[in-house]
Design an enzyme around this catalytic site. Structure first.
Site, PDB file in Angstrom:
ATOM      1  N   ARG A 194      -3.643  -4.305   1.396  1.00 26.77           N
ATOM      2  CA  ARG A 194      -2.936  -3.022   1.353  1.00 26.77           C
ATOM      3  C   ARG A 194      -2.687  -2.569   2.786  1.00 26.77           C
ATOM      4  O   ARG A 194      -3.611  -2.230   3.519  1.00 26.77           O
ATOM      5  CB  ARG A 194      -3.779  -1.983   0.612  1.00 26.77           C
ATOM      6  CG  ARG A 194      -3.192  -0.580   0.557  1.00 26.77           C
ATOM      7  CD  ARG A 194      -4.217   0.356  -0.080  1.00 26.77           C
ATOM      8  NE  ARG A 194      -3.732   1.723  -0.241  1.00 26.77           N
ATOM      9  CZ  ARG A 194      -3.893   2.695   0.659  1.00 26.77           C
ATOM     10  NH1 ARG A 194      -4.496   2.434   1.810  1.00 26.77           N
ATOM     11  NH2 ARG A 194      -3.451   3.910   0.424  1.00 26.77           N
ATOM     12  N   LEU A 195      -1.430  -2.567   3.194  1.00 31.32           N
ATOM     13  CA  LEU A 195      -1.073  -2.183   4.549  1.00 31.32           C
ATOM     14  C   LEU A 195      -0.970  -0.666   4.608  1.00 31.32           C
ATOM     15  O   LEU A 195       0.031  -0.069   4.205  1.00 31.32           O
ATOM     16  CB  LEU A 195       0.239  -2.839   4.973  1.00 31.32           C
ATOM     17  CG  LEU A 195       0.304  -4.373   4.849  1.00 31.32           C
ATOM     18  CD1 LEU A 195       1.579  -4.897   5.511  1.00 31.32           C
ATOM     19  CD2 LEU A 195      -0.919  -5.038   5.466  1.00 31.32           C
ATOM     20  N   ASP A 196      -2.006  -0.046   5.132  1.00 31.67           N
ATOM     21  CA  ASP A 196      -2.118   1.406   5.134  1.00 31.67           C
ATOM     22  C   ASP A 196      -1.165   2.032   6.147  1.00 31.67           C
ATOM     23  O   ASP A 196      -1.098   1.597   7.303  1.00 31.67           O
ATOM     24  CB  ASP A 196      -3.560   1.800   5.457  1.00 31.67           C
ATOM     25  CG  ASP A 196      -3.743   3.294   5.584  1.00 31.67           C
ATOM     26  OD1 ASP A 196      -3.582   3.987   4.568  1.00 31.67           O
ATOM     27  OD2 ASP A 196      -4.028   3.762   6.702  1.00 31.67           O
ATOM     28  N   ALA A 197      -0.444   3.064   5.714  1.00 33.11           N
ATOM     29  CA  ALA A 197       0.418   3.872   6.599  1.00 33.11           C
ATOM     30  C   ALA A 197       1.340   3.009   7.441  1.00 33.11           C
ATOM     31  O   ALA A 197       1.676   3.355   8.580  1.00 33.11           O
ATOM     32  CB  ALA A 197      -0.438   4.771   7.488  1.00 33.11           C
ATOM     33  N   VAL A 198       1.785   1.903   6.892  1.00 31.31           N
ATOM     34  CA  VAL A 198       2.516   0.916   7.694  1.00 31.31           C
ATOM     35  C   VAL A 198       3.906   1.398   8.110  1.00 31.31           C
ATOM     36  O   VAL A 198       4.469   0.900   9.091  1.00 31.31           O
ATOM     37  CB  VAL A 198       2.597  -0.422   6.919  1.00 31.31           C
ATOM     38  CG1 VAL A 198       3.561  -0.307   5.738  1.00 31.31           C
ATOM     39  CG2 VAL A 198       2.985  -1.565   7.855  1.00 31.31           C
TER      40      VAL A 198
END
Length: 580
Positions: A236-240
């Protein structure tokens, strides 16, 4: 051309796009080789098959903190593993929110990406969980903690990390920058090189990385490799969306950000063919959809518009906006799908319904959630004014009534919300506090003074177990109801995340859609009464095929007359299938 040569050629093309206007100390060919070696890919690696779906109708994800459930004399990750084995055996995947050492934001200000928070457990605990369930982990890629060694080296001006962080001139025009916070964007920091102004999209304890430095990219590829080795298969790429910054722009959704995601997907799927990349981009719906790319970027995107639209539907008894939105959503092509959820560790984001819900609907939604004990977080708009950004509330409380106030239909309304979500195209994710019917935690809210804490309760395992053993209380009833829905859903091929979906036109008080399995053998009509009154459903409007026998999967009944009028109780859902 060998597989490695082909991979290197693709990476060079991607790197040339990312660093087109950046002067590098290393050329693209050399950098591509470093990335391949860091990821540990060699000729024995796998070449991914384009447009492959690494999911099925059996996939359901529980979203939880590592310490959402605690037990005396036991590490929380061990407690979580035991709880899932005992109570969530019907769920095959788990998203453990950041389980690393951190300094703030309940894990999203990471101090050390290579370690497990000692208060939770260790890598052995993570591997135990990943051996039993598909494991999703956060890659907090936009920023890290100001207490990290990297940032301390930035202050000293030497060592690993000293050049990892994005800075800007205090006099630069940053008025165009879009971000979900009201704090000052730049953090003044005294360093060995004098005062510098560090970019902080979220808080001054969360300092943003500078991806114009390829060493930052290499560092995160190393981190990804470590997580793969621990059994993580969903990233899960957070705040990407905020990853790449260019002063003078909005600094969100920039082309370089998209290309970095494509590059990471390229590396990840060459290292493990069934690994999945999910982008967490809490932005307007049309912008969110761009993160699919052409099935070459995110495998999954969070369906951020669903939570506010579904809550709005159930408290108003009108599905107009939900129906319009669903009809406008493109079917996800193979190799991509939606990640559906209606509650999470964060609040109910409102930016994703900009341009979908009218202002008066938003105002009513916010007012009703306040009535039910929710809190509202705001952001600063381009004109400098404050605007509601997020509703912070436990889902069980959000659905305890309608715009007319609280009633006694909360459990039915809550179950209806999940029945709708579980039937939709995509992979469902269910927050652990939804599975447990956890109410607003006002004590934690008061202790932290952070609105999001209202929906981040920490359960004592013994107390929780006693409650779940007693079928008279709300927590036991909720878990039983949702477990039943999940067990049924995971056995229906028509609920494959990429199975066909069409919206039904049954007025504004019944929300319905039709799913068909990819082999076309199973059809399911999913219809919900989204009001607090009984509603009649003329079955003739569904065009049920007369030569088929139709079953309601939820109550086990059989439809003997496809022309009859079927009455739906308040918030009742039916899943009519031609396969029992």
């Amino acid at each position: 051309m060998t597989e490695i040569e082909s991979l290197q050629h693709k990476l060079v093309q991607q790197l040339n796009v990312i660093y087109k206007n950046v002067e590098l100390a290393i050329n693209s060919n050399e950098l591509a080789n470093v990335l391949i070696n860091t990821m540990g890919i060699d000729e024995r690696g796998c070449t991914p098959t384009p447009h492959s779906n690494h999911w099925s109708e059996q996939d359901v994800v529980v979203i939880t903190y590592g310490d959402s459930i605690i037990c005396a004399n036991q590490k929380p990750l061990a407690t979580l593993s035991e709880f899932m084995d005992n109570h969530l055996e019907c769920i095959n995947s788990v998203h453990i929110l950041p389980f690393f050492p951190f300094s703030s934001d309940d894990g999203f200000a990471v101090i050390d990406y290579s370690s497990v928070n000692d208060g939770l457990g260790n890598w052995s605990d993570i591997k135990t969980i990943s051996a039993k369930r598909r494991l999703m982990s956060d890659l907090v890629i936009n920023h890290c903690s100001s207490r990290s060694v990297w940032f301390q080296n930035f202050i000293k001006g030497e060592g690993v990390g000293h050049d990892y962080f994005f800075t800007a001139n205090i006099d630069a025009d940053l008025s165009a920058v879009l971000r979900p916070r009201t704090s000052e964007l730049l953090r003044p920091t005294k360093t060995s090189k004098g005062s510098q102004y560090v970019w902080c999209t979220f808080s001054h304890d969360q300092v943003d990385f500078d991806f114009t430095n390829p060493q930052v990219l290499i560092e995160f590829v190393r981190i990804i490799r470590q997580y793969l080795d621990a059994g993580v298969c969903i990233f899960r790429l957070d705040a990407v969306a905020f990853l790449w910054k260019i002063v003078g722009t909005k600094c969100i959704n920039l082309p370089q950000t998209h290309e970095i995601i494509r590059l990471l997907r390229t590396l990840i799927e060459h290292a493990r063919h069934d690994a999945v990349v999910i982008t967490e981009t809490n932005i307007p719906n049309t912008q969110n959809l761009t993160y699919f790319g052409n099935a070459n970027e995110a495998h999954c995107i969070y369906n951020f518009s669903l939570p506010p639209l579904l809550i709005n539907t159930l408290i108003t008894g009108n599905c107009l906006y939900l129906k319009r939105w669903q009809m406008s959503m493109p079917p996800a092509q193979d190799g991509t799908t939606y990640f559906n959820f209606i509650a999470s560790h964060d609040g109910v984001g409102l930016r994703p319904v900009e341009g979908i819900l009218e202002e008066n609907e938003l105002d009513t939604l916010v007012k009703t959630m306040k009535l039910f004990g929710g809190k509202i977080s705001s952001r600063t708009c381009e004109n400098g004014k404050q605007k509601p950004y997020e509703i912070n509330i436990a889902l069980i409380d959000a659905l305890q009534g309608t715009i007319n106030g609280k009633d006694n239909l909360g459990l039915a309304r809550f179950t209806c919300a999940h029945a709708i979500m579980l039937g939709l195209e995509g992979i469902p994710g269910i927050y652990i506090h939804s599975l447990l019917g956890t109410e607003n935690d006002y004590e934690k809210l008061e202790n932290t003074a952070h609105n999001r804490s209202i929906n981040r309760h920490r359960w004592d395992y013994q107390k929780l177990s006693a409650l779940l053993a007693d079928d008279r209380n709300i927590h036991s009833k909720v878990l039983a109801a949702l477990t039943k829905l999940i067990r049924i859903r995971t056995n229906q091929k028509a609920f494959n995340p990429n199975a066909t979906q069409f919206t039904l036109h049954l007025g504004l008080q019944l929300f319905g859609f039709w799913r068909q399995s990819r082999d076309r053998k199973q059809s399911i009509f999913c219809i919900s009464n989204i009001t607090d009154q009984p509603i009649e459903l003329p079955l003739a409007e569904l065009n049920l095929i007369a030569t088929e026998i139709w079953f309601d999967l939820l109550d086990g009944g059989v439809i003997h007359d496809i022309t009859a009028v079927y009455w739906l109780e308040p918030y009742q859902t039916i899943w009519l299938s031609n396969v029992a």
